[in-house]
Design an enzyme around this catalytic site. Sequence first.
Site, PDB file in Angstrom:
ATOM      1  N   CYS B 241      49.778  49.192  48.520  1.00  0.00           N
ATOM      2  CA  CYS B 241      50.233  50.429  47.884  1.00  0.00           C
ATOM      3  C   CYS B 241      50.105  50.248  46.381  1.00  0.00           C
ATOM      4  O   CYS B 241      49.021  50.072  45.863  1.00  0.00           O
ATOM      5  CB  CYS B 241      51.646  50.799  48.327  1.00  0.00           C
ATOM      6  SG  CYS B 241      52.902  49.564  47.975  1.00  0.00           S
ATOM      7  N   ARG B 246      55.959  49.928  49.549  1.00  0.00           N
ATOM      8  CA  ARG B 246      55.643  50.908  50.591  1.00  0.00           C
ATOM      9  C   ARG B 246      54.707  50.295  51.637  1.00  0.00           C
ATOM     10  O   ARG B 246      54.743  50.629  52.808  1.00  0.00           O
ATOM     11  CB  ARG B 246      54.982  52.145  49.962  1.00  0.00           C
ATOM     12  CG  ARG B 246      55.922  53.020  49.201  1.00  0.00           C
ATOM     13  CD  ARG B 246      55.182  54.135  48.484  1.00  0.00           C
ATOM     14  NE  ARG B 246      54.441  53.652  47.323  1.00  0.00           N
ATOM     15  CZ  ARG B 246      53.594  54.394  46.608  1.00  0.00           C
ATOM     16  NH1 ARG B 246      53.352  55.641  46.963  1.00  0.00           N
ATOM     17  NH2 ARG B 246      52.978  53.893  45.558  1.00  0.00           N
TER      18      ARG B 246
END
Lengths: 139, 292
Positions: B241, B246
């Site tokens: 990410c 994430r």
Amino acid sequence: MNLRATEIAEDFNFLPEKDRLQLLLEFSENLPPLDPKYGEHPELLERVEECQSPVFIAVDGTADQIRLHFSAPQEAPTTRGFASVLHSALDGLSAQEILDTSDDFPSALGLDKLISPLRVRGMRGMLARIKRKTRELNS
Amino acid sequence: MSEDQRIAQYAHPNSLVTTAWLEENSSSVVIVECDEDVLLYETGHIPGSVKLDWHTELNDEHKRDYLTGPQFAELMNEKGIGRNDTVVIYGDKSNWWATYAFWVFKLFGHEDVRILNGGRAKWIAEGRELTKEVPTPQSKAYPVVERDDRTIRAFRDDVLDHLGLPLVDVRSKPEYTGERLHMPDYPNEGASRGGHIPTAASIPWSSAILADESFKPVDELKAIYFENTGFNPADKFVAYCRIGERSSHTWFVLKYLLGVSDVRNYDGSWTEWGNLVGVPVAVGEEPGVVSR
């Protein structure tokens, strides 16, 4: 830097690092509720895009006395804390005093090691927007 | 389908617990809250839980890297976590930082770590108890374990070698296409190029969750990660990410919910790749090709 901002920065730096977060939490809990005129008209608020959590600001008043309004959710206490610090440091000052506040004020709080640079930058974003809106009001 | 039934269908059902389970079993596990917002724990947390700060506690202070073995052992002792304890991690932002902490625990081979399905938001939405009381943990003499970066962590050279194999970009679409250098509404973290790693499929992390922030049923996840992409669960995967949080979420989905055995998180992610001299970058909607 205006006197209130200087005093707030001193209050933070006086504390050991760990207790600074507690002070920020106290600021967060003391963010004044949003003025109903903005609560009922959220379109008058501007979203601070630089912040990770949804925070909205409005700036009104006159060149002699600028008023600041913030809206930030309870589940974003760090953002609320930053908003409340800015409110305490700047609300009610003259436009010139606000514009004279150092852009580096967020870093002067001594939180850089405790809070990721990303978040402190969010506070810089809030300050930059407050100054821009103050300038717009003044022009 | 009930939440218990959903969980039972995942490849590693023991890696997730429900809020109801946690409430019943809180005394036999160590509960850890790991949030993006560093003050959230102080406003109220699950009774008995300890706070773990991803920014100041999981990372080395001077080098862009995680704790060393002795530092991790010290951290575990401060938190009152023993090597054989069951650790349940939860947090804000749909468990981004909870899965990130989970991943760091796995770098040190901690056996029994679980995620609270739905995280902090679901616990609160169900009206379960929160407290401001902070526990005082006792050290359980955690052993010094060396971090293992070989199996679940990818470095930039690993990613260069991996180009053309299943690569998952979990950022938002405008970050993937290169329209933006960072998440919408997030400040720029200083990448000098926008776009994605060539050949990476765009599967935003949020594709994996339901409205209550718990994970989607396994069949839906299979459709998203395999059927729609043509990727094979037997392949090697890398997820990335912007700074690796994430993608920890997606790494968790691939490994523990879908059973992909070889999946690594590229924690350098876009803040590294978008600044690396000489590496290829693709822009636009298409994954792009590798030119070697």
